[in-house]
Design a protein around this motif. Structure first.
Motif, short mmCIF file in Angstrom:
data_model
loop_
_atom_site.label_atom_id
_atom_site.label_comp_id
_atom_site.label_asym_id
_atom_site.label_seq_id
_atom_site.Cartn_x
_atom_site.Cartn_y
_atom_site.Cartn_z
N UNK A 538 0.73 -1.25 0.05
CA UNK A 538 0.05 0.16 0.07
C UNK A 538 0.79 1.18 0.04
N UNK A 539 1.93 1.12 0.65
CA UNK A 539 2.85 2.40 0.63
C UNK A 539 3.45 2.69 -0.49
N UNK A 540 3.65 1.62 -1.36
CA UNK A 540 4.29 1.69 -2.74
C UNK A 540 3.27 2.60 -3.62
N UNK A 541 1.89 2.19 -3.49
CA UNK A 541 0.81 2.42 -4.45
C UNK A 541 0.90 4.15 -4.00
N UNK A 542 0.86 4.45 -2.69
CA UNK A 542 0.69 5.90 -2.29
C UNK A 542 2.12 6.60 -2.13
N UNK A 543 2.91 5.94 -2.51
CA UNK A 543 4.22 6.31 -2.35
C UNK A 543 4.75 6.91 -1.01
N UNK A 544 4.36 6.47 0.16
CA UNK A 544 4.64 6.56 1.42
C UNK A 544 5.99 6.06 1.80
N UNK A 545 7.12 6.62 1.82
CA UNK A 545 8.42 6.06 2.08
C UNK A 545 8.83 5.70 3.20
N UNK A 547 6.72 5.09 5.96
CA UNK A 547 6.15 4.06 6.62
C UNK A 547 6.38 2.78 5.93
N UNK A 548 6.65 2.95 4.62
CA UNK A 548 7.12 1.81 3.64
C UNK A 548 8.34 1.18 4.29
N UNK A 549 9.25 2.00 4.52
CA UNK A 549 10.59 1.63 4.88
C UNK A 549 10.25 0.94 6.38
N UNK A 550 9.48 1.23 7.22
CA UNK A 550 9.36 0.74 8.44
C UNK A 550 8.79 -0.75 8.09
N UNK A 551 7.77 -0.85 7.38
CA UNK A 551 7.07 -2.19 7.10
C UNK A 551 8.06 -3.16 6.39
N UNK A 552 9.01 -2.53 5.59
CA UNK A 552 10.22 -3.22 5.06
C UNK A 552 11.03 -3.97 6.35
N UNK A 553 11.48 -3.12 7.12
CA UNK A 553 12.35 -3.50 8.01
C UNK A 553 11.97 -4.80 8.95
N UNK A 558 11.69 -10.67 9.71
CA UNK A 558 10.86 -12.14 9.73
C UNK A 558 11.47 -13.01 8.60
N UNK A 559 11.86 -12.35 7.39
CA UNK A 559 12.29 -13.11 6.23
C UNK A 559 13.32 -12.39 5.53
N UNK A 560 14.43 -12.59 5.90
CA UNK A 560 15.66 -11.92 5.35
C UNK A 560 15.93 -12.12 4.00
N UNK A 561 15.70 -13.49 3.64
CA UNK A 561 16.21 -13.73 2.30
C UNK A 561 14.90 -14.06 1.45
N UNK A 562 13.88 -13.14 1.34
CA UNK A 562 12.72 -13.39 0.86
C UNK A 562 13.01 -12.15 -0.52
N UNK A 563 13.08 -12.67 -1.55
CA UNK A 563 13.44 -11.71 -2.78
C UNK A 563 12.47 -10.45 -2.81
N UNK A 564 10.90 -10.95 -2.73
CA UNK A 564 10.18 -10.30 -2.85
C UNK A 564 9.87 -8.96 -2.22
N UNK A 565 10.29 -8.96 -0.87
CA UNK A 565 10.45 -7.77 0.05
C UNK A 565 11.30 -6.70 -0.64
N UNK A 566 12.46 -7.12 -0.87
CA UNK A 566 13.41 -6.34 -1.51
C UNK A 566 12.74 -5.56 -2.77
N UNK A 567 12.28 -6.45 -3.64
CA UNK A 567 11.66 -5.80 -4.68
C UNK A 567 10.65 -4.77 -4.48
N UNK A 568 9.88 -5.34 -3.67
CA UNK A 568 8.78 -4.16 -3.08
C UNK A 568 9.40 -3.03 -2.76
N UNK A 569 10.29 -2.87 -1.90
CA UNK A 569 11.11 -1.75 -1.39
C UNK A 569 11.68 -0.90 -2.54
N UNK A 570 12.35 -1.66 -3.51
CA UNK A 570 12.91 -0.87 -4.41
C UNK A 570 12.00 -0.49 -5.55
#
Length: 732
Positions: A538-545, A547-553, A558-570
Motif C-alpha cells: 500500500x505504501x508503494x501505491x501511495x508513495x509513502x516512503x 512508513x514503507x521503510x518501517x514495514x520493510x524493516x 522475519x524473512x531476510x532472504x525473501x526476494x519479494x520484500x526487497x523488490x517491493x521496497x525497490x
C-alpha cells in the motif's frame, strides 16, 4: 480324529456301493485332481483287497480331509461333496467344516453358505467357518447375523468366533453390538485371551473409541505384535499420528518386532505429520525386512513420498505395482496436484479413466484441483463434462472444487452455473462461490451471495469471511469490509493472519495508511509477513516512503532472504524517483545472492498453453509476433497512449526503456493470441507476477482497439479487459 460312526457300518469294498454304471471315484478324479498319487494308489489297493477288515478300518475322515486340503478349485470341492453324499456321510461335521473353510478360501462364500445350510445341527467349528468367511470378505452384516443365529440356537462361541465377530462389528460399524460382544467375552472367561482381546482393541479403535481401546490394551498381561499393531493403527486411523508414533517407539523398546501391518500405519502417521526424514528410516526398515513389494506398504510409501513433495520417488513405487488399486491412483494423482505437477496429475487421471478404473470422490477432487492449477478453460470444460456424466455430479465436495476450478480458469459465470445446479449447498459450496467472486473483484455479487447464504440458514466460516474481505479489498469496499471483519465474532470466528492482512490491504490501498498502521499496532496477535507485506504494498501505491521503510524493516527481520520484500521496497523507491536508494537495494540483493523472479505469461490457444518471457524470441512464430507487437505499439501511440516511466528502469535510455516496456511477457502473449485466433475470440492469459501499471494501461486500450475481451490472471487477481475498461476499476 476317529472315523465317523456312519463309516463303521460300511463293510464292503468301494465298488460294491457304486451304481452299476458309476466310475470309481479314484479313477474319475485322479485325472482332474492334482492330488498326491499315493492317496489313489492306496485306495486302489484297498478296493482290490479281498479282506473287508482292511477296508472297514480305513480312515475316511483323514482321506477326504486330505482331498479337500489339496483341492485347487471349486470343482474339486463339489466332487468331494458329491462323494460324501453318495457315501451317506454328508453329516460329518469335521469334513463339512473343512469344505466350508476351503470354499471360503477360494472366495466361494455363496457355495460355503449352501453347504452350511444343508447341515442340520452345526457345531461351533462350522459356525466359526461361515462367520470367518463373511468377515474375511467384509460381509460384516451377514457375519453379525450368523452370530446372532448362533446365539439363538444356544451354541456357545469360542476364542476363534469372537475376533471375527468383533471385526464385523467394527466394520459395520455397530458399536452397541460390539459392546454386547465385549460383555459376553467377560462372561465366557476370555478376558485374558490375547487373541480375543486384540480383537476388542481393534473393534474400539475402528469405532473411533480410541480411549476405550487403550483401556483394554493397558490391561493386557501379554502383548504380542498384533496387540501393539492394533493400537498403532487405531491412533493413526483416528487422526492421532503423534500418539501412533509414540506407541510404535514403546513397542520397539520392549523388543517386539513390527510386522508389515504395523509399518503401514507408522508410515501413514509419518505422512500425516509430513515427517519425511523419519519416514525414510521406516522405509529402510521395510527394505531390511524384505517387505518392499508388499502391496499395502507400496501404497503407504507412495502416499508418503507424494505428500512430502518427492513425487518422482512416489512414481517409482507406483510403477512397481502391476495393477494399481484406487488408493494408489489417488495417492499419486493427489501428490502430483498438491506439489505443483498439475499437468502430470491430469495426464495420470486421463490414463486412469482410459483403463476404465472406477474413480471416487477423492480422485475427482484431486483431478479438478489439478485442472484449476493448469488454468486451461478448455480443460476445465472437459473436466466439468466428465463430472456431469459420472456418479460424482451431485457430490458437494466435487462441485465445490469445480466452482473453484472455473473461477481460477477465468470464468466466474461458469462457476456460478455449477453453484446454481448444486442441490445441497453447504458452507463449503457457498464459500467457494464467494471466494470466486472475490478473485474476480466482483465485490457486490459476493456480498449479495453472502446475504442469500444467511437467509438459507447456512452459517459462514473463516473461509467465507476471507473470501468476502478479498472481494471487498479488490473492489474498494472499505466500509463493507470493515463491518464484515468486526462481525466475525458474532459467529464465534477468531480472525487469522489472512483476515488481518486482508483488512490492512483494504485500508492501505484505499489510502487509509495511518488507520492501517494503527490497526496493526492494536492487533491481538503478533503481525506476520502477510500483514507487513500488505502495508508495504500500500505504501508503494501511495508513495509513502517512511512508513514503507518501517514495514520493510519488519519484513526483513522475519524473512531476510525473501526476494519479494526487497523488490517491493525497490519499487517504492522507484515510484518516488529515489534512484540512489534503488541502487542500494540492488547492491544489497546482490550481496545476499538474491535475484528477482523472472516474469512469464501463459496464453491458452486451442486448449494448449504457450509460455512467453520478457523479450522472448524463441517461439517458432516469433517474427509474426513481433510484427504484430510493433503494429499494436503504433496503434497505441496513435490513440494517445503514453507509458509510465516511473520505474526501476532509470538506467536505460528512452528508446531502450520503451522497447523493454512493450516487450513484457503479457504483451507478447497478447500479440501471439491475436495472430492465432479468430476475430472476437477471448484471450486468456496467466502471469506469474503482478501486472505492471504500463501493461495494465496498455491492455485496457488494446482490448478496445482490437475489439476483444482479454482476461489476465496475475499474482493477485483476475483482470477482465473489455472496451478499454478493466474489471478491477484500476484498483489492484
Amino acid at each position: 480324529m476317529a472315523s465317523s460312526p456312519l463309516l463303521t457300518k460300511i463293510s464292503h469294498p468301494f465298488s460294491s456301493i457304486y451304481p452299476t454304471k458309476f466310475t470309481p471315484f479314484y479313477l474319475a478324479t485322479e485325472q482332474s485332481f492334482k492330488f498326491p498319487s499315493t492317496l489313489f494308489n492306496f485306495v486302489k489297493h484297498l478296493s482290490s483287497n479281498d479282506n473287508p477288515t482292511i477296508f472297514h478300518n480305513f480312515n475316511f475322515d483323514s482321506f477326504y480331509a486330505n482331498l479337500i486340503d489339496n483341492s485347487s478349485h471349486k470343482i474339486n470341492l463339489t466332487q468331494v461333496h458329491a462323494k460324501l453324499l453318495l457315501l451317506g456321510i454328508q453329516q460329518n461335521g469335521f469334513l463339512v467344516s473343512k469344505l466350508v473353510n476351503a470354499a471360503v478360501n477360494f472366495g466361494e462364500i455363496s457355495y460355503a453358505r449352501k453347504v452350511f445350510d444343508k447341515f442340520p445341527d452345526p457345531d461351533v467349528f462350522l459356525w466359526n467357518a461361515i462367520i470367518r468367511g463373511y468377515s474375511k470378505y467384509n460381509l460384516f452384516a451377514s457375519a453379525v447375523e450368523m452370530y446372532s443365529r448362533m446365539q439363538v440356537l444356544w451354541v456357545s462361541p469360542d476364542g476363534y468366533t469372537l475376533p471375527h465377530v468383533l471385526k464385523a462389528c467394527g466394520g459395520i460399524p455397530s458399536f452397541r453390538m460390539g459392546q454386547q460382544v465385549h460383555g459376553q467375552i467377560f462372561r465366557l472367561g476370555f478376558e485374558k485371551d490375547v487373541f480375543v482381546q486384540n480383537g476388542v482393541v481393534a473393534f474400539y479403535a475402528k469405532c473411533g473409541k480410541i480411549a476405550s481401546a487403550k483401556v483394554v490394551f493397558d490391561r493386557l498381561e501379554i502383548r504380542n505384535v498384533v496387540s501393539w499393531t492394533s493400537m498403532i493403527s487405531g491412533y493413526a486411523q483416528n487422526g492421532q499420528p503423534i500418539e501412533a508414533l509414540r506407541v510404535f517407539d514403546e513397542m520397539r523398546s520392549t523388543g517386539v518386532m513390527p510386522d508389515w501391518i504395523a509399518l503401514v500405519s507408522v508410515i501413514r502417521a509419518h505422512t500425516d505429520v509430513e515427517d519425511l526424514e523419519h519416514g525414510k528410516s521406516i522405509h529402510s526398515c521395510v527394505i531390511k525386512m524384505g517387505l518392499e513389494l508388499e502391496p499395502d506398504l507400496l501404497i503407504a510409501l507412495t502416499a508418503m513420498y507424494a505428500k512430502c513433495g518427492q513425487v518422482m520417488v512416489a512414481r517409482s513405487f507406483f510403477n512397481l505395482v502391476k495393477v494399481p488399486n484406487l488408493i494408489l491412483w489417488n495417492a499419486m494423482i493427489s501428490g502430483y496436484a498438491k506439489n505443483g505437477y498439475a499437468e502430470e496429475a491430469v495426464k495420470l487421471f486421463r490414463d486412469m479413466i482410459s483403463h476404465n478404473i472406477k474413480t471416487d470422490s477423492i480422485t475427482a477432487r484431486s483431478a479438478v484441483l489439478a485442472c484449476a492449477q493448469v488454468g486451461s478453460f478448455d480443460l476445465a470444460r472437459w473436466m466439468d463434462n466428465y463430472i456431469s456424466k459420472s456418479e460424482h455430479k451431485d457430490d458437494v465436495f466435487v462441485n465445490s472444487a469445480l466452482i473453484d476450478m472455473f473461477a481460477k480458469c477465468g470464468n466466474v459465470d461458469m462457476a456460478r452455473m455449477v453453484f446454481n445446479r448444486t442441490l445441497d449447498k453447504d458452507v463449503v459450496v457457498w464459500s467457494s462461490m464467494i471466494v470466486g467472486y472475490g478473485l474476480h473483484g466482483r465485490g457486490r455479487e459476493a456480498l449479495d451471495l453472502y446475504h442469500l447464504m444467511k437467509q438459507s440458514g447456512v452459517s459462514p466460516n473463516a473461509v467465507t469471511f476471507l473470501g468476502l474481505l478479498t472481494a471487498c479489498n479488490h473492489s474498494g469496499l472499505v466500509e463493507d469490509g470493515w463491518q464484515l471483519f468486526h462481525c466475525m465474532k458474532d459467529y464465534g470466528i477468531e480472525p487469522r493472519h489472512q483476515h488481518y492482512a486482508c483488512l490492512v490491504d483494504l485500508l492501505g490501498r484505499s489510502g487509509y495508511l495511518d488507520q492501517a498502521y494503527d490497526f496493526i499496532m492494536n492487533m491481538p496477535i503478533e503481525p506476520g509477513v502477510s500483514v507487513w507485506g500488505a502495508l508495504l504494498s500500500a505504501c508503494k501505491i501511495h508513495r509513502h516512503v517512511t512508513l514503507g521503510e518501517y514495514a520493510a524493516e519488519r519484513l526483513f527481520s522475519l524473512e531476510s532472504y525473501n526476494t519479494g520484500h526487497y523488490v517491493q521496497l525497490s519499487n517504492l523507491y522507484a515510484s518516488a524517483r529515489m534512484w540512489d536508494r534503488v541502487a542500494k537495494i540492488r547492491v544489497l540483493m546482490r550481496d545476499k545472492g538474491l535475484s528477482k523472479d523472472l516474469g512469464y505469461s501463459l496464453i491458452e490457444i486451442n486448449g494448449k498453453l504457450e509460455a512467453f518471457r520478457v523479450g522472448d524470441k524463441s517461439h517458432p512464430r516469433s517474427k509474426e509476433i513481433f510484427e504484430e507487437l510493433e503494429s499494436l505499439e503504433k496503434r497505441l501511440k496513435q490513440a494517445g497512449f503514453v507509458p509510465d516511466r516511473n520505474s526501476s528502469l532509470h538506467d536505460l535510455n528512452e528508446e531502450e526503456m520503451e522497447e523493454t516496456l512493450c516487450n513484457h511477457s503479457e504483451r507478447l502473449a497478447i500479440a501471439f493470441g491475436l495472430i492465432s485466433t479468430a476475430q472476437g475470440t477471448t484471450l486468456r492469459i496467466t502471469k506469474n507476477l503482478r501486472a505492471c501499471i504500463n501493461c495494465h494501461s496498455a491492455t485496457k486500450l488494446i482490448s478496445k482497439l482490437v475489439n476483444r475481451e482479454i482476461i489476465v490472471r496475475d499474482a493477485n487477481r483476475f483482470h477482465h479487459f473489455k472496451d478499454g475498461v478493466c474489471s478491477c476499476g484500476d484498483y489492484w
